[in-house]
Design a protein around this motif. Structure first.
Motif, PDB file in Angstrom:
ATOM      1  N   VAL A   1       0.837  -1.211   0.000  1.00 16.16           N
ATOM      2  CA  VAL A   1       0.000   0.000   0.000  1.00 16.16           C
ATOM      3  C   VAL A   1       0.866   1.253   0.000  1.00 16.16           C
ATOM      4  N   LEU A   2       1.918   1.260   0.832  1.00 13.86           N
ATOM      5  CA  LEU A   2       2.793   2.429   0.895  1.00 13.86           C
ATOM      6  C   LEU A   2       3.530   2.650  -0.423  1.00 13.86           C
ATOM      7  N   ALA A   3       3.955   1.561  -1.067  1.00 15.64           N
ATOM      8  CA  ALA A   3       4.635   1.688  -2.356  1.00 15.64           C
ATOM      9  C   ALA A   3       3.708   2.305  -3.399  1.00 15.64           C
ATOM     10  N   TRP A   4       2.462   1.830  -3.428  1.00 13.48           N
ATOM     11  CA  TRP A   4       1.498   2.384  -4.391  1.00 13.48           C
ATOM     12  C   TRP A   4       1.220   3.843  -4.087  1.00 13.48           C
ATOM     13  N   ALA A   5       1.018   4.181  -2.805  1.00 17.68           N
ATOM     14  CA  ALA A   5       0.725   5.564  -2.427  1.00 17.68           C
ATOM     15  C   ALA A   5       1.904   6.484  -2.736  1.00 17.68           C
ATOM     16  N   ALA A   6       3.125   5.993  -2.475  1.00 17.62           N
ATOM     17  CA  ALA A   6       4.312   6.813  -2.739  1.00 17.62           C
ATOM     18  C   ALA A   6       4.480   7.051  -4.231  1.00 17.62           C
ATOM     19  N   SER A   7       4.205   6.033  -5.037  1.00 25.89           N
ATOM     20  CA  SER A   7       4.330   6.214  -6.492  1.00 25.89           C
ATOM     21  C   SER A   7       3.253   7.155  -7.006  1.00 25.89           C
ATOM     22  N   TRP A   8       2.050   7.099  -6.424  1.00 30.15           N
ATOM     23  CA  TRP A   8       0.984   8.023  -6.810  1.00 30.15           C
ATOM     24  C   TRP A   8       1.374   9.462  -6.456  1.00 30.15           C
ATOM     25  N   ARG A   9       1.935   9.644  -5.251  1.00 33.50           N
ATOM     26  CA  ARG A   9       2.389  10.976  -4.842  1.00 33.50           C
ATOM     27  C   ARG A   9       3.503  11.475  -5.764  1.00 33.50           C
ATOM     28  N   HIS A  10       4.431  10.563  -6.091  1.00 35.82           N
ATOM     29  CA  HIS A  10       5.524  10.930  -6.985  1.00 35.82           C
ATOM     30  C   HIS A  10       4.995  11.299  -8.371  1.00 35.82           C
ATOM     31  N   GLU A  11       4.002  10.552  -8.816  1.00 38.16           N
ATOM     32  CA  GLU A  11       3.390  10.808 -10.128  1.00 38.16           C
ATOM     33  C   GLU A  11       2.679  12.157 -10.139  1.00 38.16           C
ATOM     34  N   ARG A  12       1.964  12.470  -9.071  1.00 39.93           N
ATOM     35  CA  ARG A  12       1.256  13.746  -8.995  1.00 39.93           C
ATOM     36  C   ARG A  12       2.230  14.929  -8.983  1.00 39.93           C
ATOM     37  N   ARG A  13       3.319  14.777  -8.253  1.00 40.19           N
ATOM     38  CA  ARG A  13       4.289  15.861  -8.185  1.00 40.19           C
ATOM     39  C   ARG A  13       4.900  16.132  -9.558  1.00 40.19           C
ATOM     40  N   HIS A  14       5.187  15.064 -10.308  1.00 40.98           N
ATOM     41  CA  HIS A  14       5.729  15.245 -11.653  1.00 40.98           C
ATOM     42  C   HIS A  14       4.700  15.904 -12.571  1.00 40.98           C
ATOM     43  N   ALA A  15       3.448  15.498 -12.401  1.00 37.40           N
ATOM     44  CA  ALA A  15       2.400  16.082 -13.241  1.00 37.40           C
ATOM     45  C   ALA A  15       2.232  17.567 -12.937  1.00 37.40           C
ATOM     46  N   ASP A  16       2.258  17.920 -11.643  1.00 40.04           N
ATOM     47  CA  ASP A  16       2.135  19.331 -11.264  1.00 40.04           C
ATOM     48  C   ASP A  16       3.320  20.140 -11.790  1.00 40.04           C
ATOM     49  N   ALA A  17       4.519  19.525 -11.710  1.00 39.13           N
ATOM     50  CA  ALA A  17       5.710  20.218 -12.213  1.00 39.13           C
ATOM     51  C   ALA A  17       5.617  20.438 -13.713  1.00 39.13           C
ATOM     52  N   ASP A  18       5.076  19.462 -14.448  1.00 33.17           N
ATOM     53  CA  ASP A  18       4.927  19.602 -15.901  1.00 33.17           C
ATOM     54  C   ASP A  18       3.928  20.703 -16.233  1.00 33.17           C
ATOM     55  N   ILE A  19       2.834  20.766 -15.451  1.00 31.36           N
ATOM     56  CA  ILE A  19       1.814  21.786 -15.698  1.00 31.36           C
ATOM     57  C   ILE A  19       2.386  23.177 -15.454  1.00 31.36           C
ATOM     58  N   GLU A  20       3.116  23.318 -14.337  1.00 32.33           N
ATOM     59  CA  GLU A  20       3.729  24.612 -14.030  1.00 32.33           C
ATOM     60  C   GLU A  20       4.725  25.017 -15.111  1.00 32.33           C
ATOM     61  N   GLY A  21       5.496  24.008 -15.571  1.00 36.99           N
ATOM     62  CA  GLY A  21       6.473  24.308 -16.609  1.00 36.99           C
ATOM     63  C   GLY A  21       5.814  24.751 -17.900  1.00 36.99           C
ATOM     64  N   SER A  22       4.752  24.046 -18.307  1.00 39.88           N
ATOM     65  CA  SER A  22       4.070  24.404 -19.557  1.00 39.88           C
ATOM     66  C   SER A  22       3.363  25.739 -19.431  1.00 39.88           C
ATOM     67  N   THR A  23       2.833  26.049 -18.235  1.00 43.76           N
ATOM     68  CA  THR A  23       2.173  27.337 -18.018  1.00 43.76           C
ATOM     69  C   THR A  23       3.174  28.479 -18.116  1.00 43.76           C
ATOM     70  N   GLY A  24       4.364  28.265 -17.552  1.00 45.09           N
ATOM     71  CA  GLY A  24       5.399  29.284 -17.610  1.00 45.09           C
ATOM     72  C   GLY A  24       5.868  29.536 -19.029  1.00 45.09           C
ATOM     73  N   VAL A  25       5.991  28.478 -19.796  1.00 44.58           N
ATOM     74  CA  VAL A  25       6.415  28.621 -21.197  1.00 44.58           C
ATOM     75  C   VAL A  25       5.365  29.377 -21.995  1.00 44.58           C
TER      76      VAL A  25
END
Length: 366
Positions: A329-353
């Motif tokens: 459960v922790l592995a799945w939750a950690a990967s989901w959190r990691h995935e969300r952080r990358h997605a948010d970073a991509d959105i911020e990056g594309s918005t800035g561009v």
């Protein structure tokens, strides 16, 4: 190129040193040193001076002397034993075989020769220590003691260490395989799908490992024979508990997670497991944590399944199950959190561009 030109282009020793010994490299070396010291401290601290403390002992004696014997045993300096009155010799024997106690003292009211029942399959060092304590007490009382081992290890199990080594191999195999899978494609899974795939592979690996371990200690060496499928299932659970926990910590913490796994399973887990010295002979810290970690829970589960008909195994099953399920459960939750952080970073990056590209160019002066 002339020597002068070569010297002019060479960055120099200091620059080469700074490039070779980076802060990251220094941190890894320091981490290795700390793990090494922790390993030495943990093993030496646990094993340097085994001292008996509260060895559970049943006392079977006539009612008029039972309470006195129990009180005398519990009043010994250093509290080496924890005596409990048993209603009969048969009950005392049953307590040893069901792991309620490690030994049973049977008082002979009509003679001067008493009996001590031990089960060295549960830990030869505890049986030997209980025997030494009993012999010392009986000698002081001008009595004799007859020691009977009612459950010794199998002939192929030597000093009863096979359970510990088997579980040690399973635990190492579990976290090592999880680590290798992480290193093969980055220590942090990129998404939940990859984590689920890895958990599925680790579950299959755990099942194969359990069967392979049961084959080695059963048909190959005849050390723990007669419990093939039970040991296979235990092995699968131990490996999955180790692997899932390692995957979770490595997903959550990256490279640091591998160090935490080694700290838990090797540095702390092995000396406290009861494989070499059972809990009554370990210092309080190691005695307290041993059964809460996979090596200790696994060793107890294997020993009590093979030698004591599965008695006193429920706690170990819960511990291993918690590591397996909790790790997944922790592995799945950690990967989901990691995935969300990358997605948010991509959105911020594309918005800035987009914002920068939509900003009009300042007009130049005519």
């Amino acid at each position: 190129m002339s020597p002068a030109e070569h010297d002019a282009k060479s960055p120099g020793f200091a620059a080469e040193f700074r490039d070779a010994v980076t802060l990251r490299a220094f941190g890894l070396v320091l981490g290795g040193l700390l793990v090494q010291l922790a390993f030495v401290v943990s093993y030496v601290g646990a094993f340097h001076s085994p001292t008996p403390h509260a060895i559970p002992v049943a006392v079977a004696a006539p009612q008029q002397v039972s309470a006195k014997i129990v009180a005398q045993l519990n009043a010994l300096d250093g509290d080496p034993v924890e005596a409990t009155a048993a209603p009969s010799a048969a009950t005392a024997r049953s307590w040893v075989l069901t792991r309620k106690t490690d030994a049973a003292f049977l008082f002979n009211a009509t003679g001067t020769k008493d009996t001590l029942l031990v089960a060295s399959a549960g830990g030869p060092s505890v049986s030997q220590t209980a025997t030494q304590i009993a012999q010392k007490i009986e000698t002081a009382q001008k009595r004799q003691i007859d020691v009977t081992d009612i459950r010794p290890p199998n002939a192929g199990d030597g000093r009863g260490m096979t359970s510990f080594y088997l579980v040690l191999g399973w635990v190492i195999g579990g976290y090592l395989t999880a680590t290798i899978m992480g290193m093969a494609a980055g220590s942090r899974p990129a998404n939940r799908h990859r984590t689920l795939i890895r958990l599925g592979v680790l579950a299959l690996y755990a099942a194969v490992s359990g069967i392979a371990g049961a084959v080695v200690v059963g048909p190959v060496f005849d050390a723990l024979g007669g419990h093939f499928w039970a040991l296979s299932a235990i092995g699968a659970l131990v490996v999955l508990a180790s692997a899932a926990t390692a995957l979770a910590l490595q997903t959550l913490l990256g490279l640091l997670g591998t160090g935490v796994v080694i700290l838990l399973f090797v540095v702390l887990g092995n000396p406290s497991s009861g494989g070499v010295y059972p809990a009554p002979l370990l210092p309080s810290f190691w005695s307290a944590i041993g059964q809460a970690l996979p090596p200790g829970a696994g060793t107890t589960l294997v020993r009590n399944t093979v030698y004591f008909s599965g008695h006193a195994t429920m706690s170990a099953l819960w511990v291993l199950g918690a590591y397996a399920v909790g790790g997944a459960v922790l592995a799945w939750a950690a990967s989901w959190r990691h995935e969300r952080r990358h997605a948010d970073a991509d959105i911020e990056g594309s918005t800035g561009v987009a914002a920068s590209s939509s900003t009009p160019e300042p007009s130049s002066a005519a």
